[in-house]
Scaffold this motif. Sequence first.
Motif, PDB file in Angstrom:
ATOM      1  N   SER A 102       0.808  -1.216   0.000  1.00  0.00           N
ATOM      2  CA  SER A 102       0.000   0.000   0.000  1.00  0.00           C
ATOM      3  C   SER A 102       0.846   1.272   0.000  1.00  0.00           C
ATOM      4  CB  SER A 102      -0.904   0.024   1.239  1.00  0.00           C
ATOM      5  OG  SER A 102      -0.116   0.143   2.424  1.00  0.00           O
ATOM      6  N   TYR A 103       2.159   1.147   0.190  1.00  0.00           N
ATOM      7  CA  TYR A 103       3.054   2.304   0.328  1.00  0.00           C
ATOM      8  C   TYR A 103       2.602   3.190   1.492  1.00  0.00           C
ATOM      9  CZ  TYR A 103       4.350   0.782  -4.361  1.00  0.00           C
ATOM     10  OH  TYR A 103       4.727   0.019  -5.448  1.00  0.00           O
ATOM     11  N   ASP A 104       1.881   2.597   2.454  1.00  0.00           N
ATOM     12  CA  ASP A 104       1.344   3.313   3.615  1.00  0.00           C
ATOM     13  C   ASP A 104       0.354   4.402   3.217  1.00  0.00           C
ATOM     14  OD1 ASP A 104       1.512   2.692   6.303  1.00  0.00           O
ATOM     15  OD2 ASP A 104       3.615   3.246   6.461  1.00  0.00           O
ATOM     16  N   LEU A 105      -0.314   4.219   2.083  1.00  0.00           N
ATOM     17  CA  LEU A 105      -1.310   5.169   1.586  1.00  0.00           C
ATOM     18  C   LEU A 105      -2.667   4.481   1.497  1.00  0.00           C
ATOM     19  CD1 LEU A 105       0.762   6.749  -1.330  1.00  0.00           C
ATOM     20  CD2 LEU A 105       0.370   7.727   0.947  1.00  0.00           C
ATOM     21  N   LEU A 106      -3.698   5.138   2.010  1.00  0.00           N
ATOM     22  CA  LEU A 106      -5.031   4.548   2.005  1.00  0.00           C
ATOM     23  C   LEU A 106      -5.521   4.279   0.585  1.00  0.00           C
ATOM     24  CD1 LEU A 106      -7.634   3.644   3.368  1.00  0.00           C
ATOM     25  CD2 LEU A 106      -8.346   6.050   3.464  1.00  0.00           C
ATOM     26  N   LYS A 107      -5.300   5.228  -0.319  1.00  0.00           N
ATOM     27  CA  LYS A 107      -5.821   5.054  -1.686  1.00  0.00           C
ATOM     28  C   LYS A 107      -5.204   3.831  -2.354  1.00  0.00           C
ATOM     29  CE  LYS A 107      -2.565   8.275  -3.928  1.00  0.00           C
ATOM     30  NZ  LYS A 107      -1.886   7.240  -4.759  1.00  0.00           N
ATOM     31  N   ASP A 108      -3.939   3.583  -2.110  1.00  0.00           N
ATOM     32  CA  ASP A 108      -3.290   2.410  -2.702  1.00  0.00           C
ATOM     33  C   ASP A 108      -3.735   1.127  -2.001  1.00  0.00           C
ATOM     34  OD1 ASP A 108      -1.954   3.846  -4.619  1.00  0.00           O
ATOM     35  OD2 ASP A 108      -0.118   4.045  -3.464  1.00  0.00           O
ATOM     36  N   GLU A 109      -4.017   1.221  -0.706  1.00  0.00           N
ATOM     37  CA  GLU A 109      -4.542   0.058   0.017  1.00  0.00           C
ATOM     38  C   GLU A 109      -5.920  -0.328  -0.518  1.00  0.00           C
ATOM     39  OE1 GLU A 109      -4.086  -0.290   4.412  1.00  0.00           O
ATOM     40  OE2 GLU A 109      -6.285  -0.238   4.389  1.00  0.00           O
ATOM     41  N   ILE A 110      -6.763   0.667  -0.775  1.00  0.00           N
ATOM     42  CA  ILE A 110      -8.096   0.402  -1.325  1.00  0.00           C
ATOM     43  C   ILE A 110      -7.986  -0.248  -2.700  1.00  0.00           C
ATOM     44  CG2 ILE A 110     -10.197   1.486  -2.209  1.00  0.00           C
ATOM     45  CD1 ILE A 110      -9.915   3.568   0.044  1.00  0.00           C
ATOM     46  N   LEU A 111      -7.120   0.293  -3.555  1.00  0.00           N
ATOM     47  CA  LEU A 111      -6.938  -0.276  -4.894  1.00  0.00           C
ATOM     48  C   LEU A 111      -6.432  -1.711  -4.821  1.00  0.00           C
ATOM     49  CD1 LEU A 111      -5.367   2.738  -6.825  1.00  0.00           C
ATOM     50  CD2 LEU A 111      -7.627   1.739  -7.190  1.00  0.00           C
ATOM     51  N   ALA A 112      -5.472  -1.947  -3.921  1.00  0.00           N
ATOM     52  CA  ALA A 112      -4.912  -3.298  -3.773  1.00  0.00           C
ATOM     53  C   ALA A 112      -5.971  -4.278  -3.294  1.00  0.00           C
ATOM     54  CB  ALA A 112      -3.730  -3.270  -2.803  1.00  0.00           C
ATOM     55  N   SER A 113      -6.784  -3.854  -2.324  1.00  0.00           N
ATOM     56  CA  SER A 113      -7.821  -4.741  -1.790  1.00  0.00           C
ATOM     57  C   SER A 113      -8.872  -5.046  -2.851  1.00  0.00           C
ATOM     58  CB  SER A 113      -8.470  -4.116  -0.549  1.00  0.00           C
ATOM     59  OG  SER A 113      -9.196  -2.945  -0.872  1.00  0.00           O
ATOM     60  N   GLN A 114      -9.236  -4.042  -3.650  1.00  0.00           N
ATOM     61  CA  GLN A 114     -10.212  -4.257  -4.713  1.00  0.00           C
ATOM     62  C   GLN A 114      -9.661  -5.215  -5.770  1.00  0.00           C
ATOM     63  OE1 GLN A 114     -10.895  -0.180  -5.884  1.00  0.00           O
ATOM     64  NE2 GLN A 114     -12.616   0.079  -4.474  1.00  0.00           N
TER      65      GLN A 114
END
Length: 341
Positions: A102-114
């Motif tokens: 996620s690079y410690d970023l919420l937006k990247d965590e959301i994309l990864a989870s999706q």
Amino acid sequence: MSDKRRTTLKDIAKALNLSPSTVSRALNGYPSLSEETIQLVKDYAERHNYVPNPIAVNFRKNRTSIIGMIVPHIVHHFFSTTISGAMETAKKNGYSILLAQSYDLLKDEILASQHLLGMGVDGLLISVSNETKEAEHLQAFLDEGKPVVQFDKITDQLEGPKIEVDDFQGAYQAVSHLIRQGYRKIAHLSGRMEVKNAHERFLGYKKALKDHGLEFNEAWVKNCFDISEKEGFDFTQELMESEEKPDAIFCITDLVALGAMNYLKSSDYQIPQQIGLMGFSNWMLSEYTSPSLSSVDQFGTQMGSKAAEILIDLLKKQELGTNETMEVKTELVIRGSSMKS
């Protein structure tokens, strides 16, 4: 509720004042729930023409034997050890791991989870980002009958198993060691206070000072945002150029401590004679700095292995798991940077 759209798990949960994961378990007749709750949910679902998501309906039939895993940084020493532990356990049990960061970023965590959910992984292992407060993107896994196990950095906004490091005790032991070595003005290069593990380490630091009768000086606490080597360097420079200099520094991670050490050595401070230094995480590099860096071992390999073990057990039982938190104890590793004598 509008009749123009399909009733969802969240609609049922909101109407009955239950969590979506409880609703999901009730619809699947999980024995851990009371008959009253199961019947309540099923009756409501029937009255409102609830149609289950086809992925959730086929959960027991459609297995990929692939587990999703999201970490803030793959190259981070601690997380690389958790990945190794999880992969080894997964392999022994016939599973593969699909890894994302996620690079410690919420937006990247959301994309990864999706992305992982779309790939049809059976369940998810995750250490959430520093920005994660809400957990709707993770709740989506539970809504489709896929268990989620959180480890290290967690959010309390999601039900299910969690594995945490005993950050408070690890920090308490680290600062107590510095005090026993004769240091009396101990600074702390902390993390963001809204992040649970950083806050726990800060509380452990403060409690150690209090229990040993030492002053807590707010000016000696610096909050790192990126948890970087540069912040360690810059904040240590700021501390050592102040009127009242500390004589020891406890750092949120070894990477921050490395930055602190680089500044101290470049400014000709003698470590540990003039100033003591303590990290947290016990990175592999800690043994090879000069002087070697004292740190707190978080046992990442064991944590990753345990997280995978719990998730695989839930998959075998076809359960989502209870809201239980397990704790991994830390161990103080004493090296040259904090040993005055």
